[in-house]
Write a protein that holds these residues in place. Structure first.
Motif, mmCIF file in Angstrom:
data_model
loop_
_atom_site.group_PDB
_atom_site.id
_atom_site.type_symbol
_atom_site.label_atom_id
_atom_site.label_comp_id
_atom_site.label_asym_id
_atom_site.label_seq_id
_atom_site.Cartn_x
_atom_site.Cartn_y
_atom_site.Cartn_z
ATOM 1 N N SER A 108 36.855 36.340 31.238
ATOM 2 C CA SER A 108 35.953 37.586 31.407
ATOM 3 C C SER A 108 34.633 37.027 31.290
ATOM 4 O O SER A 108 34.124 36.620 30.377
ATOM 5 N N SER A 149 30.639 41.634 36.465
ATOM 6 C CA SER A 149 31.565 41.014 35.719
ATOM 7 C C SER A 149 32.666 40.567 36.746
ATOM 8 O O SER A 149 32.671 40.913 37.741
ATOM 9 N N GLN A 177 36.913 38.944 36.435
ATOM 10 C CA GLN A 177 37.930 38.629 35.715
ATOM 11 C C GLN A 177 38.728 37.527 36.087
ATOM 12 O O GLN A 177 38.864 37.863 37.457
ATOM 13 N N SER A 198 34.500 37.161 41.103
ATOM 14 C CA SER A 198 35.894 36.725 41.252
ATOM 15 C C SER A 198 36.420 36.792 42.472
ATOM 16 O O SER A 198 37.482 36.212 42.795
#
Length: 169
Positions: free
Chosen positions: A6, A33, A35, A131
């Protein structure tokens, strides 16, 4: 070996000012962010390097991103793509920690061949490739794989923490 990661970067600030019948507030935030799950494509990573390191006064080191660093289990890591990099200088340092601009074979995908980031005591910097991005920041073994970290001055050592997440293909 399965890996989940993460990665996150965030900032929050709030401006406030007294007004006639109260206080006006303007909150501002920015965060990103990612993941990552096991693998080498978009949204995936399979390698991680994390360490607390100390450099002697005026010392430097070149972190070889392709085949020399060891993971937490002692296995050699060869990054082909970097998905996230976080570096933090210890608050107790007297000197700065300077990142980038290896003399030969610099990893230039992020900072260019001569670019640097100076971390004052207690400062940190980081980036994440996201991501959705399979390309991330490429590492080329033997020609573009050295991340230089330097102590900016004489007299005292510096300590820094580093965390690198990436993929082997």
């Amino acid at each position: 070996m399965p890996l989940s990661a993460s990665l996150a970067i965030s900032a929050f600030a709030e401006l406030s000012q007294a007004i006639d019948l109260g206080t006006g507030r303007v909150p501002q935030s920015l965060s990103r962010s990612a993941q990552l799950t096991t693998g080498t494509g978009a949204g995936k990573a399979d390698k991680v390097f994390s360490d607390r390191r100390t450099l002697a006064a005026s010392g430097t080191e070149d972190l070889d991103l392709a085949g020399v660093l060891l993971d937490a289990f002692g296995a050699a890591i060869t990054f082909v793509r970097i998905k996230g990099l976080f570096i933090a200088a210890a608050a107790g340092n007297t000197n700065n920690v300077v990142v980038g601009a290896a003399a030969s074979n610099p990893w230039a995908a992020l900072l260019s061949a001569t670019g640097t980031v100076t971390l004052r005591p207690g400062a940190a910097c980081g980036f994440l490739a996201g991501s959705a991005d399979a390309t991330a920041y490429a590492v080329t073994a033997s020609t573009a794989d050295l991340l230089k970290v330097a102590n900016s001055g004489a007299g005292t050592s510096v300590t820094y923490d580093i965390h690198i997440v990436g993929a082997s293909a």
